[in-house]
Motif scaffolding. Structure first.
Motif, PDB file in Angstrom:
ATOM      1  N   LEU A   1       0.831  -1.199   0.000  1.00 58.26           N
ATOM      2  CA  LEU A   1       0.000   0.000   0.000  1.00 58.26           C
ATOM      3  C   LEU A   1       0.868   1.254   0.000  1.00 58.26           C
ATOM      4  CD1 LEU A   1      -2.572  -1.297   2.620  1.00 58.26           C
ATOM      5  CD2 LEU A   1      -2.855  -1.232   0.149  1.00 58.26           C
ATOM      6  N   LEU A   2       2.032   1.163   0.605  1.00 61.63           N
ATOM      7  CA  LEU A   2       3.111   2.130   0.428  1.00 61.63           C
ATOM      8  C   LEU A   2       4.248   1.417  -0.293  1.00 61.63           C
ATOM      9  CD1 LEU A   2       3.164   3.793   3.982  1.00 61.63           C
ATOM     10  CD2 LEU A   2       2.330   4.842   1.863  1.00 61.63           C
ATOM     11  N   ARG A   3       5.122   2.185  -0.919  1.00 64.47           N
ATOM     12  CA  ARG A   3       6.252   1.576  -1.628  1.00 64.47           C
ATOM     13  C   ARG A   3       7.056   0.669  -0.698  1.00 64.47           C
ATOM     14  NH1 ARG A   3      11.461   5.218  -2.681  1.00 64.47           N
ATOM     15  NH2 ARG A   3      11.238   5.228  -0.423  1.00 64.47           N
ATOM     16  N   PRO A   4       7.415  -0.535  -1.123  1.00 63.24           N
ATOM     17  CA  PRO A   4       8.246  -1.401  -0.284  1.00 63.24           C
ATOM     18  C   PRO A   4       9.596  -0.752   0.003  1.00 63.24           C
ATOM     19  CG  PRO A   4       7.317  -2.628  -2.132  1.00 63.24           C
ATOM     20  CD  PRO A   4       7.047  -1.176  -2.400  1.00 63.24           C
ATOM     21  N   PRO A   5      10.189  -1.046   1.160  1.00 60.56           N
ATOM     22  CA  PRO A   5      11.493  -0.461   1.464  1.00 60.56           C
ATOM     23  C   PRO A   5      12.566  -0.921   0.493  1.00 60.56           C
ATOM     24  CG  PRO A   5      10.929  -2.179   3.046  1.00 60.56           C
ATOM     25  CD  PRO A   5       9.699  -1.942   2.224  1.00 60.56           C
ATOM     26  N   ALA A   6      13.475  -0.021   0.170  1.00 59.60           N
ATOM     27  CA  ALA A   6      14.597  -0.381  -0.683  1.00 59.60           C
ATOM     28  C   ALA A   6      15.528  -1.331   0.062  1.00 59.60           C
ATOM     29  CB  ALA A   6      15.349   0.878  -1.109  1.00 59.60           C
ATOM     30  N   PRO A   7      16.273  -2.170  -0.652  1.00 58.72           N
ATOM     31  CA  PRO A   7      17.208  -3.077   0.017  1.00 58.72           C
ATOM     32  C   PRO A   7      18.180  -2.306   0.915  1.00 58.72           C
ATOM     33  CG  PRO A   7      16.973  -3.666  -2.306  1.00 58.72           C
ATOM     34  CD  PRO A   7      16.245  -2.367  -2.119  1.00 58.72           C
ATOM     35  N   HIS A   8      18.358  -2.774   2.119  1.00 59.15           N
ATOM     36  CA  HIS A   8      19.328  -2.245   3.094  1.00 59.15           C
ATOM     37  C   HIS A   8      18.976  -0.841   3.594  1.00 59.15           C
ATOM     38  CE1 HIS A   8      21.609  -5.713   1.847  1.00 59.15           C
ATOM     39  NE2 HIS A   8      21.767  -5.239   0.622  1.00 59.15           N
ATOM     40  N   ALA A   9      17.770  -0.346   3.288  1.00 61.62           N
ATOM     41  CA  ALA A   9      17.403   0.994   3.751  1.00 61.62           C
ATOM     42  C   ALA A   9      17.341   1.057   5.272  1.00 61.62           C
ATOM     43  CB  ALA A   9      16.064   1.408   3.144  1.00 61.62           C
ATOM     44  N   LEU A  10      16.845  -0.001   5.897  1.00 62.32           N
ATOM     45  CA  LEU A  10      16.790  -0.026   7.362  1.00 62.32           C
ATOM     46  C   LEU A  10      18.187  -0.072   7.960  1.00 62.32           C
ATOM     47  CD1 LEU A  10      13.813  -2.389   8.244  1.00 62.32           C
ATOM     48  CD2 LEU A  10      14.064   0.000   8.912  1.00 62.32           C
ATOM     49  N   GLU A  11      19.017  -0.974   7.454  1.00 63.51           N
ATOM     50  CA  GLU A  11      20.362  -1.126   7.999  1.00 63.51           C
ATOM     51  C   GLU A  11      21.185   0.150   7.830  1.00 63.51           C
ATOM     52  OE1 GLU A  11      19.422  -5.160   5.985  1.00 63.51           O
ATOM     53  OE2 GLU A  11      18.718  -3.075   5.916  1.00 63.51           O
ATOM     54  N   ASN A  12      20.938   0.861   6.724  1.00 67.20           N
ATOM     55  CA  ASN A  12      21.718   2.068   6.441  1.00 67.20           C
ATOM     56  C   ASN A  12      21.064   3.337   6.967  1.00 67.20           C
ATOM     57  OD1 ASN A  12      23.713   0.565   5.109  1.00 67.20           O
ATOM     58  ND2 ASN A  12      22.627   0.671   3.162  1.00 67.20           N
ATOM     59  N   GLY A  13      19.912   3.197   7.615  1.00 69.00           N
ATOM     60  CA  GLY A  13      19.263   4.357   8.227  1.00 69.00           C
ATOM     61  C   GLY A  13      18.809   5.398   7.240  1.00 69.00           C
ATOM     62  N   LEU A  14      18.014   4.984   6.230  1.00 69.70           N
ATOM     63  CA  LEU A  14      17.612   5.880   5.146  1.00 69.70           C
ATOM     64  C   LEU A  14      16.092   6.025   5.113  1.00 69.70           C
ATOM     65  CD1 LEU A  14      19.981   4.495   2.351  1.00 69.70           C
ATOM     66  CD2 LEU A  14      20.329   6.516   3.796  1.00 69.70           C
ATOM     67  N   PRO A  15      15.518   6.992   5.842  1.00 71.86           N
ATOM     68  CA  PRO A  15      14.068   7.179   5.798  1.00 71.86           C
ATOM     69  C   PRO A  15      13.523   7.428   4.400  1.00 71.86           C
ATOM     70  CG  PRO A  15      15.011   8.401   7.633  1.00 71.86           C
ATOM     71  CD  PRO A  15      16.168   7.897   6.810  1.00 71.86           C
ATOM     72  N   GLY A  16      14.298   8.106   3.546  1.00 68.33           N
ATOM     73  CA  GLY A  16      13.852   8.407   2.194  1.00 68.33           C
ATOM     74  C   GLY A  16      13.751   7.205   1.291  1.00 68.33           C
ATOM     75  N   LYS A  17      14.164   6.037   1.773  1.00 69.22           N
ATOM     76  CA  LYS A  17      14.032   4.791   1.014  1.00 69.22           C
ATOM     77  C   LYS A  17      12.996   3.868   1.634  1.00 69.22           C
ATOM     78  CE  LYS A  17      17.420   5.775  -1.892  1.00 69.22           C
ATOM     79  NZ  LYS A  17      17.162   5.996  -3.341  1.00 69.22           N
ATOM     80  N   LEU A  18      12.210   4.406   2.577  1.00 72.89           N
ATOM     81  CA  LEU A  18      11.156   3.625   3.236  1.00 72.89           C
ATOM     82  C   LEU A  18       9.799   4.109   2.738  1.00 72.89           C
ATOM     83  CD1 LEU A  18      12.751   3.533   6.813  1.00 72.89           C
ATOM     84  CD2 LEU A  18      12.872   1.781   5.024  1.00 72.89           C
ATOM     85  N   GLY A  19       8.733   3.823   3.491  1.00 71.49           N
ATOM     86  CA  GLY A  19       7.389   4.095   3.004  1.00 71.49           C
ATOM     87  C   GLY A  19       6.878   5.497   3.229  1.00 71.49           C
ATOM     88  N   CYS A  20       7.276   6.136   4.354  1.00 71.58           N
ATOM     89  CA  CYS A  20       6.749   7.465   4.677  1.00 71.58           C
ATOM     90  C   CYS A  20       7.502   8.009   5.875  1.00 71.58           C
ATOM     91  CB  CYS A  20       5.248   7.368   5.001  1.00 71.58           C
ATOM     92  SG  CYS A  20       4.462   8.937   5.454  1.00 71.58           S
ATOM     93  N   PHE A  21       7.646   9.345   5.955  1.00 62.04           N
ATOM     94  CA  PHE A  21       8.225   9.961   7.145  1.00 62.04           C
ATOM     95  C   PHE A  21       7.637  11.360   7.327  1.00 62.04           C
ATOM     96  CE2 PHE A  21      11.242  10.721   3.679  1.00 62.04           C
ATOM     97  CZ  PHE A  21      11.486  12.084   3.757  1.00 62.04           C
ATOM     98  N   PRO A  22       7.637  11.886   8.564  1.00 63.29           N
ATOM     99  CA  PRO A  22       7.071  13.209   8.827  1.00 63.29           C
ATOM    100  C   PRO A  22       8.039  14.331   8.474  1.00 63.29           C
ATOM    101  CG  PRO A  22       7.806  12.214  10.880  1.00 63.29           C
ATOM    102  CD  PRO A  22       8.017  11.179   9.804  1.00 63.29           C
ATOM    103  N   LEU A  23       7.473  15.482   8.132  1.00 62.51           N
ATOM    104  CA  LEU A  23       8.231  16.670   7.747  1.00 62.51           C
ATOM    105  C   LEU A  23       7.976  17.749   8.799  1.00 62.51           C
ATOM    106  CD1 LEU A  23       7.136  16.645   3.996  1.00 62.51           C
ATOM    107  CD2 LEU A  23       9.157  15.556   4.987  1.00 62.51           C
ATOM    108  N   ILE A  24       8.967  18.008   9.637  1.00 67.89           N
ATOM    109  CA  ILE A  24       8.854  18.950  10.755  1.00 67.89           C
ATOM    110  C   ILE A  24      10.241  19.573  10.981  1.00 67.89           C
ATOM    111  CG2 ILE A  24       8.249  19.218  13.208  1.00 67.89           C
ATOM    112  CD1 ILE A  24       6.893  16.461  13.040  1.00 67.89           C
TER     113      ILE A  24
END
Length: 289
Positions: free
Chosen positions: A37-60
C-alpha cells in the motif's frame, strides 16, 4: 545494535514502523495478498538508516527545500545547513533525522514523540492508528523555544507505481520551478497535470507544489487490487513527485509550498510563540477491488 521495529495490524492490513529512523513507516501491506500500500522499502534501507528509502516519514518543522541558507525570524536570521547528500538545500526539516520515542502502543495504535533542539526547540508527536483498512496519522507540534519561529508540517508518503496507477485530486494552482527545484511563479494547473478526473500518472517528470487543494485524493491501483481514498487536514497544499522510469510516486500533504519562508506572505507557515501548536492529519482508507 539492531533497533526495534513496531508492528501494527487490523483485519485488513499490516504496518511496520521504525521509530528510531525519524518515525518512519517502513511498509504497509494488505494481509490477504501482501500487496504494498506504500512503496516497499529499498534493500538495506533499514540497515543504512535511510528514511527516504522507506514508506513514509514526517516533515517537521518545514517541508521540502529552503533557499538562501536559512530564513528570518522575529529574533533574527536562523542559519541552516544542507542536511542531505542528495540536495544542496536544507530539506524536510529535522524530525526525520532523529530517533523518536514510543510512548503508547497496542496492536492497532502507537504514539511516538520527539523532543527536538534542532533547529530550535519543539516537541512533536505522531499518532498512528489502523482500523478497518484505514491508516490514520496525526501530527502535532508545540514550539518550545523562547524566541518565536516559523513552522510548517507535512508527510512524505511513497506509493507504488505500475503502468495502471491512476490519481484523482483537485488543485487550482501550481508552482513552476527552476533547475534548482525552487518555485519561480504561480500559475493555473496545465491540462497534463489536471487530475480532477481519474487519470494515469504523467510519463514526464513532475516535481511541483500544488495549491487550492481540498485535502482529498484517490489513488487507484488496479494492478495491485485496491484503491486508497485519502483525506488530509491542516493541509491546503500538496507536492506531487513523479520521477521518470521508477516504480513509485509521491503525493505529499503539506501545510505550505516549497521555500515558503522566502515567498511573499510566507503562505501556509505559522509563526509560533513558546507553547503554541500546529497540527496536520492524513488518513488513507484501503478498499480492495
Amino acid at each position: 545494535m539492531t533497533q526495534p521495529l513496531l508492528y501494527l495490524e487490523d483485519e485488513l492490513t499490516h504496518l511496520t514502523l521504525a521509530p528510531h529512523l525519524g518515525a518512519s513507516l517502513v511498509e504497509w501491506t494488505l494481509r490477504s495478498t501482501g500487496a504494498p500500500l506504500l512503496r516497499p522499502p529499498a534493500p538495506h534501507a533499514l540497515e543504512n538508516g535511510l528514511p527516504g528509502k522507506l514508506g513514509c516519514f514526517p516533515l517537521i518543522p518545514w517541508s521540502n527545500r529552503i533557499a538562501q541558507g536559512g530564513f528570518d525570524c522575529p529574533s533574527g536570521w536562523l542559519a541552516l545547513e544542507a542536511n542531505s547528500p542528495n540536495d544542496p538545500f536544507p530539506i524536510h526539516g529535522s524530525a526525520w533525522q532523529q530517533p523518536w520515542q514510543v510512548t503508547e502502543q497496542n496492536d492497532q495504535e502507537a504514539l511516538l514523540q520527539l523532543d527536538s533542539r534542532t533547529p530550535f526547540a519543539y516537541c512533536a508527536s505522531l499518532r498512528i492508528r489502523l482500523s478497518g483498512g484505514q491508516l490514520q496519522m496525526a501530527l502535532h507540534v508545540t514550539h518550545m523555544a523562547e524566541q518565536a519561529a516559523w513552522h510548517g508540517l507535512g508527510l512524505h508518503p511513497y506509493f507504488p507505481r505500475t503502468s495502471g496507477t491512476r490519481l484523482q485530486t483537485g488543485a487550482s494552482e501550481v508552482w513552476m520551478c527552476d533547475a534548482s527545484k525552487l518555485p519561480t511563479k504561480l500559475r493555473g494547473v496545465p491540462s497534463e497535470w489536471d487530475f480532477q478526473q481519474s487519470r494515469l500518472l504523467p510519463d514526464t517528470l513532475v516535481d511541483n507544489g500544488f495549491g487550492g487543494w481540498d485535502g482529498q485524493c484517490l489513488i487507484q491501483q488496479p494492478d495491485l487490487g485496491y484503491e486508497l481514498e485519502c483525506r488530509a487536514s491542516g493541509s491546503e497544499f500538496f507536492l506531487l513527485y513523479c520521477p521518470v522510469g521508477l516504480d513509485f510516486f509521491c503525493i505529499e500533504p503539506v501545510s505550505h509550498p516549497v521555500n515558503a519562508h522566502h515567498l511573499p506572505g510566507r503562505p501556509g507557515l505559522r509563526l509560533l510563540e513558546q507553547g503554541q501548536s500546529v497540527a496536520l492529519g492524513f488518513s488513507m482508507q484501503c478498499r480492495t477491488l
